[in-house]
Design a protein around this motif. Structure first.
Motif, PDB file in Angstrom:
ATOM      1  N   ALA A   1      40.698   3.479  20.234  1.00  0.00           N
ATOM      2  CA  ALA A   1      40.342   4.496  21.231  1.00  0.00           C
ATOM      3  C   ALA A   1      38.861   4.867  21.137  1.00  0.00           C
ATOM      4  O   ALA A   1      38.178   4.984  22.161  1.00  0.00           O
ATOM      5  CB  ALA A   1      41.212   5.731  21.054  1.00  0.00           C
ATOM      6  N   LEU A   2      38.365   5.056  19.914  1.00  0.00           N
ATOM      7  CA  LEU A   2      36.943   5.394  19.747  1.00  0.00           C
ATOM      8  C   LEU A   2      36.035   4.272  20.246  1.00  0.00           C
ATOM      9  O   LEU A   2      35.014   4.520  20.890  1.00  0.00           O
ATOM     10  CB  LEU A   2      36.635   5.704  18.284  1.00  0.00           C
ATOM     11  CG  LEU A   2      37.094   7.069  17.780  1.00  0.00           C
ATOM     12  CD1 LEU A   2      36.948   7.154  16.266  1.00  0.00           C
ATOM     13  CD2 LEU A   2      36.305   8.174  18.455  1.00  0.00           C
ATOM     14  N   LEU A   3      36.405   3.039  19.961  1.00  0.00           N
ATOM     15  CA  LEU A   3      35.591   1.916  20.437  1.00  0.00           C
ATOM     16  C   LEU A   3      35.643   1.798  21.961  1.00  0.00           C
ATOM     17  O   LEU A   3      34.637   1.464  22.594  1.00  0.00           O
ATOM     18  CB  LEU A   3      36.060   0.615  19.788  1.00  0.00           C
ATOM     19  CG  LEU A   3      35.623   0.421  18.352  1.00  0.00           C
ATOM     20  CD1 LEU A   3      36.321  -0.777  17.735  1.00  0.00           C
ATOM     21  CD2 LEU A   3      34.120   0.253  18.270  1.00  0.00           C
ATOM     22  N   ALA A   4      36.792   2.090  22.549  1.00  0.00           N
ATOM     23  CA  ALA A   4      36.880   2.055  24.011  1.00  0.00           C
ATOM     24  C   ALA A   4      36.012   3.143  24.635  1.00  0.00           C
ATOM     25  O   ALA A   4      35.335   2.901  25.653  1.00  0.00           O
ATOM     26  CB  ALA A   4      38.333   2.225  24.441  1.00  0.00           C
ATOM     27  N   ILE A   5      35.999   4.314  24.031  1.00  0.00           N
ATOM     28  CA  ILE A   5      35.136   5.394  24.532  1.00  0.00           C
ATOM     29  C   ILE A   5      33.674   5.007  24.399  1.00  0.00           C
ATOM     30  O   ILE A   5      32.877   5.196  25.324  1.00  0.00           O
ATOM     31  CB  ILE A   5      35.432   6.712  23.784  1.00  0.00           C
ATOM     32  CG1 ILE A   5      36.795   7.259  24.198  1.00  0.00           C
ATOM     33  CG2 ILE A   5      34.346   7.743  24.052  1.00  0.00           C
ATOM     34  CD1 ILE A   5      37.245   8.431  23.354  1.00  0.00           C
ATOM     35  N   GLU A   6      33.299   4.461  23.254  1.00  0.00           N
ATOM     36  CA  GLU A   6      31.909   4.049  23.046  1.00  0.00           C
ATOM     37  C   GLU A   6      31.515   2.921  23.992  1.00  0.00           C
ATOM     38  O   GLU A   6      30.384   2.886  24.486  1.00  0.00           O
ATOM     39  CB  GLU A   6      31.686   3.616  21.596  1.00  0.00           C
ATOM     40  CG  GLU A   6      31.588   4.762  20.640  1.00  0.00           C
ATOM     41  CD  GLU A   6      30.397   5.651  20.921  1.00  0.00           C
ATOM     42  OE1 GLU A   6      29.266   5.140  21.080  1.00  0.00           O
ATOM     43  OE2 GLU A   6      30.596   6.864  21.006  1.00  0.00           O
TER      44      GLU A   6
ATOM     45  N   LEU B   1      36.457  14.069  23.424  1.00  0.00           N
ATOM     46  CA  LEU B   1      37.511  13.121  23.075  1.00  0.00           C
ATOM     47  C   LEU B   1      37.247  12.497  21.703  1.00  0.00           C
ATOM     48  O   LEU B   1      38.171  12.330  20.901  1.00  0.00           O
ATOM     49  CB  LEU B   1      37.608  12.024  24.135  1.00  0.00           C
ATOM     50  CG  LEU B   1      38.228  12.400  25.464  1.00  0.00           C
ATOM     51  CD1 LEU B   1      38.114  11.247  26.449  1.00  0.00           C
ATOM     52  CD2 LEU B   1      39.673  12.801  25.278  1.00  0.00           C
ATOM     53  N   ALA B   2      36.007  12.156  21.450  1.00  0.00           N
ATOM     54  CA  ALA B   2      35.660  11.565  20.156  1.00  0.00           C
ATOM     55  C   ALA B   2      35.921  12.549  19.018  1.00  0.00           C
ATOM     56  O   ALA B   2      36.454  12.171  17.967  1.00  0.00           O
ATOM     57  CB  ALA B   2      34.205  11.115  20.157  1.00  0.00           C
ATOM     58  N   LEU B   3      35.579  13.808  19.210  1.00  0.00           N
ATOM     59  CA  LEU B   3      35.849  14.818  18.171  1.00  0.00           C
ATOM     60  C   LEU B   3      37.345  15.004  17.952  1.00  0.00           C
ATOM     61  O   LEU B   3      37.812  15.155  16.819  1.00  0.00           O
ATOM     62  CB  LEU B   3      35.196  16.149  18.545  1.00  0.00           C
ATOM     63  CG  LEU B   3      33.685  16.204  18.387  1.00  0.00           C
ATOM     64  CD1 LEU B   3      33.145  17.523  18.932  1.00  0.00           C
ATOM     65  CD2 LEU B   3      33.305  16.030  16.932  1.00  0.00           C
ATOM     66  N   PHE B   4      38.116  15.000  19.031  1.00  0.00           N
ATOM     67  CA  PHE B   4      39.563  15.117  18.908  1.00  0.00           C
ATOM     68  C   PHE B   4      40.139  13.931  18.135  1.00  0.00           C
ATOM     69  O   PHE B   4      41.002  14.103  17.257  1.00  0.00           O
ATOM     70  CB  PHE B   4      40.201  15.206  20.298  1.00  0.00           C
ATOM     71  CG  PHE B   4      41.687  15.210  20.268  1.00  0.00           C
ATOM     72  CD1 PHE B   4      42.382  16.339  19.859  1.00  0.00           C
ATOM     73  CD2 PHE B   4      42.410  14.094  20.647  1.00  0.00           C
ATOM     74  CE1 PHE B   4      43.761  16.355  19.814  1.00  0.00           C
ATOM     75  CE2 PHE B   4      43.789  14.099  20.607  1.00  0.00           C
ATOM     76  CZ  PHE B   4      44.470  15.231  20.193  1.00  0.00           C
TER      77      PHE B   4
END
Length: 91
Positions: A47-52, A10-13
């Protein structure tokens, strides 16, 4: 496949989305195209911060993501108020 295995993909996308947005910022023919691309940056950062935050179990990152979401909304309103020109004959 667990959700922890999906997080790097997801992060790469999302990073690939940032590259596409950067291309639009550099080549966008109008200011509105460029503004929408910067909105994409804000949304992707959230979105990236939520994933992290989920991956690292750091709830403070969710707070930072919410601040970024608020800033993205404020910049969109500021852009519209500053750049948008009403048509002649409209109220």
């Amino acid at each position: 496949m667990t959700i922890d295995a999906v997080h790097p993909w997801l992060a790469l996308f999302l990073l690939a989305n940032l590259l596409a947005g950067l291309w639009r910022v550099l080549t966008g023919p109008t200011a509105a195209d460029r503004m929408l691309s910067t909105q994409l940056f804000g949304t992707t950062a959230v979105a990236l911060l939520a994933i992290e935050a989920d991956t690292r179990a750091m709830p403070a990152l969710r707070d930072v993501a919410l601040v970024f979401a608020l800033l993205a909304a404020i910049t969109a309103v500021a852009f519209v108020r500053r750049v948008w020109q009403p048509r002649e004959g409209s109220k």
